[in-house]
Write a protein that holds these residues in place. Structure first.
Motif, short mmCIF file in Angstrom:
data_model
loop_
_atom_site.label_atom_id
_atom_site.label_comp_id
_atom_site.label_asym_id
_atom_site.label_seq_id
_atom_site.Cartn_x
_atom_site.Cartn_y
_atom_site.Cartn_z
N ASN A 1 0.81 -1.22 0.00
CA ASN A 1 0.00 0.00 0.00
C ASN A 1 0.84 1.27 0.00
O ASN A 1 0.33 2.35 0.26
N GLY A 2 2.13 1.12 -0.28
CA GLY A 2 3.01 2.27 -0.30
C GLY A 2 2.72 3.19 -1.48
O GLY A 2 2.17 2.78 -2.50
N TRP A 3 3.09 4.45 -1.30
CA TRP A 3 2.86 5.44 -2.36
C TRP A 3 3.80 6.63 -2.14
O TRP A 3 4.38 6.80 -1.07
N GLY A 4 3.94 7.43 -3.16
CA GLY A 4 4.76 8.63 -3.02
C GLY A 4 4.62 9.55 -4.21
O GLY A 4 4.04 9.19 -5.24
N LYS A 5 5.14 10.75 -4.03
CA LYS A 5 5.19 11.75 -5.09
C LYS A 5 6.57 12.38 -5.08
O LYS A 5 7.14 12.63 -4.02
N LEU A 6 7.08 12.64 -6.28
CA LEU A 6 8.35 13.33 -6.43
C LEU A 6 8.16 14.43 -7.44
O LEU A 6 7.65 14.19 -8.54
N ASP A 7 8.53 15.65 -7.08
CA ASP A 7 8.48 16.79 -7.99
C ASP A 7 9.90 17.14 -8.42
O ASP A 7 10.78 17.33 -7.57
N TYR A 8 10.10 17.19 -9.73
CA TYR A 8 11.40 17.53 -10.33
C TYR A 8 11.20 18.85 -11.06
O TYR A 8 10.51 18.90 -12.08
N THR B 1 8.12 18.20 -13.52
CA THR B 1 7.69 16.82 -13.75
C THR B 1 7.25 16.26 -12.41
O THR B 1 8.01 16.26 -11.44
N ARG B 2 5.99 15.84 -12.36
CA ARG B 2 5.44 15.24 -11.14
C ARG B 2 5.41 13.73 -11.36
O ARG B 2 4.79 13.22 -12.29
N TYR B 3 6.12 13.02 -10.51
CA TYR B 3 6.15 11.56 -10.55
C TYR B 3 5.25 11.04 -9.44
O TYR B 3 5.36 11.47 -8.29
N VAL B 4 4.36 10.12 -9.78
CA VAL B 4 3.49 9.46 -8.81
C VAL B 4 3.94 8.01 -8.75
O VAL B 4 4.04 7.34 -9.78
N ILE B 5 4.20 7.55 -7.53
CA ILE B 5 4.81 6.23 -7.34
C ILE B 5 3.88 5.35 -6.52
O ILE B 5 3.29 5.82 -5.53
N LYS B 6 3.75 4.11 -6.94
CA LYS B 6 3.08 3.10 -6.11
C LYS B 6 3.81 1.78 -6.32
O LYS B 6 4.73 1.71 -7.14
N LYS B 7 3.43 0.77 -5.60
CA LYS B 7 4.11 -0.52 -5.66
C LYS B 7 4.19 -1.00 -7.11
O LYS B 7 3.17 -1.13 -7.79
N GLY B 8 5.40 -1.20 -7.59
CA GLY B 8 5.61 -1.79 -8.90
C GLY B 8 5.61 -0.83 -10.08
O GLY B 8 5.88 -1.25 -11.20
N GLU B 9 5.30 0.47 -9.86
CA GLU B 9 5.27 1.38 -11.00
C GLU B 9 5.37 2.84 -10.59
O GLU B 9 5.15 3.18 -9.43
N TRP B 10 5.71 3.66 -11.56
CA TRP B 10 5.66 5.11 -11.39
C TRP B 10 5.23 5.71 -12.72
O TRP B 10 5.42 5.11 -13.78
N LYS B 11 4.62 6.86 -12.62
CA LYS B 11 4.16 7.58 -13.81
C LYS B 11 4.60 9.03 -13.69
O LYS B 11 4.69 9.57 -12.59
N ALA B 12 4.86 9.63 -14.85
CA ALA B 12 5.32 11.02 -14.88
C ALA B 12 4.34 11.88 -15.67
O ALA B 12 3.77 11.45 -16.66
#
Length: 102
Positions: free
Chosen positions: A62-69, A78-89
């Motif tokens: 159930n982990g998640w995260g966001k990274l702003d570059y 660039t906003r990266y949205v992260i969850k188990k097994g994948e990330w999207k930009a």
């Protein structure tokens, strides 16, 4: 002016997973507490995608995260949205973000 700024908060990272990646992270500041990882970087260009691959692989179910570059020279975000097994930009031009505040 710094070339880029990077900020992220990642939730659901076990202590063992943090130990696995702690020495390979390309960030100036790293804080890990209570399964939450916060990172900051201000300076030269860095490649965050290998880090994102590792985080997506290591997150709890159930982990998640966001990274702003933020590219201050090209004025892009660039906003990266992260969850188990994948990330999207998603790429946004900074002027488009600020347009709603004018």
């Amino acid at each position: 002016m710094e070339a880029v700024r990077v900020y992220a908060d990642i939730h659901g990272l076990s202590p063992e997973a943090f130990e696995e990646i702690r020495h390979s992270m390309p960030f100036d500041q790293v804080v890990y507490k209570d399964r939450i990882l916060a990172v900051d970087h201000e300076g030269h260009y860095i490649d965050v995608e290998p880090f994102l691959d590792d985080i997506a692989r290591l997150l709890d179910e159930n982990g998640w995260g966001k990274l702003d570059y933020i590219d201050q020279i090209e004025q892009g975000l660039t906003r990266y949205v992260i969850k188990k097994g994948e990330w999207k930009a998603k790429v946004v031009h900074v002027e488009n973000v600020l347009e709603g505040t004018k």
